[in-house]
Scaffold this motif. Structure first.
Motif, PDB file in Angstrom:
ATOM      1  N   ALA A  32      33.066  38.135  46.179  1.00 20.99           N
ATOM      2  CA  ALA A  32      33.149  37.000  47.100  1.00 20.99           C
ATOM      3  C   ALA A  32      31.945  37.016  48.029  1.00 20.99           C
ATOM      4  O   ALA A  32      31.884  37.820  48.959  1.00 20.99           O
ATOM      5  CB  ALA A  32      34.442  37.061  47.900  1.00 20.99           C
ATOM      6  N   ASP A  39      39.336  33.780  49.938  1.00 18.49           N
ATOM      7  CA  ASP A  39      39.527  35.017  49.184  1.00 18.49           C
ATOM      8  C   ASP A  39      40.665  34.881  48.175  1.00 18.49           C
ATOM      9  O   ASP A  39      40.592  35.433  47.081  1.00 18.49           O
ATOM     10  CB  ASP A  39      39.795  36.179  50.144  1.00 18.49           C
ATOM     11  CG  ASP A  39      38.566  36.508  50.971  1.00 18.49           C
ATOM     12  OD1 ASP A  39      37.486  36.641  50.388  1.00 18.49           O
ATOM     13  OD2 ASP A  39      38.698  36.635  52.204  1.00 18.49           O
ATOM     14  N   VAL A  42      39.207  33.303  45.145  1.00 19.80           N
ATOM     15  CA  VAL A  42      38.340  34.253  44.443  1.00 19.80           C
ATOM     16  C   VAL A  42      39.191  35.206  43.607  1.00 19.80           C
ATOM     17  O   VAL A  42      38.913  35.427  42.426  1.00 19.80           O
ATOM     18  CB  VAL A  42      37.455  35.027  45.445  1.00 19.80           C
ATOM     19  CG1 VAL A  42      36.727  36.167  44.765  1.00 19.80           C
ATOM     20  CG2 VAL A  42      36.462  34.097  46.127  1.00 19.80           C
ATOM     21  N   SER A  46      39.808  35.458  39.065  1.00 17.55           N
ATOM     22  CA  SER A  46      39.238  36.607  38.370  1.00 17.55           C
ATOM     23  C   SER A  46      40.169  37.126  37.285  1.00 17.55           C
ATOM     24  O   SER A  46      41.182  37.757  37.588  1.00 17.55           O
ATOM     25  CB  SER A  46      38.940  37.741  39.361  1.00 17.55           C
ATOM     26  OG  SER A  46      38.532  38.887  38.645  1.00 17.55           O
TER      27      SER A  46
END
Length: 141
Positions: A32, A39, A42, A46
């Motif tokens: 990030a 966050d 992010v 993933s």
């Protein structure tokens, strides 16, 4: 030792025996560096991040060379180790690292904390990444 200090000591200890910032075969599973991206977004985006497994959280900082020792002392109180990566003039590029299980709330809190610390010391918090072993257990394990 106060109960608060005991709690801080527990929070800073690795959650999995043997996982350290120097564990071989760690790979970046999430990063990030754009402050405009939450966050939580992010982490959710993933596919490599194993939610239940501990990770080595690394905050990338740019700090004035004369404030490195002060930063290291402050960060050590919460279980972080400050590692110098290189110099760029009078600035030091450094990583604040510790092992923890990641979640959106704590990542956001730590990002804000690093930004505040860096600003107080005359530096910048550039972003963070997290590394997990290549053989990290899957979320279903």
């Amino acid at each position: 030792m106060s109960w608060l200090q005991k709690l801080r000591d527990l929070a800073g200890k690795p959650k999995t025996p043997g996982l350290t910032p120097d564990t071989p075969d760690l790979r970046v599973v999430v990063a990030a560096f754009d402050p405009a991206v939450a966050d939580s977004d992010v982490l959710e985006s993933s596919p490599a991040w194993v939610t239940s497994a501990p990770a080595v959280l690394t905050h990338h900082l740019s700090l004035p060379a004369g404030r490195i020792a002060e930063a290291a002392g402050i960060l050590a109180q919460d279980g972080y180790e400050l590692r110098e990566q290189g110099r760029d003039g009078d600035r030091v590029l450094a990583h604040a690292v510790r092992v923890q299980v990641l979640d959106a709330l704590h990542c956001a809190q730590e990002r804000a904390r690093m930004a505040g610390l860096a600003q107080r010391l005359g530096g910048d918090a550039l972003g963070w990444d997290a590394r997990q072993p290549g053989d990290a257990p899957t979320a279903s394990a």
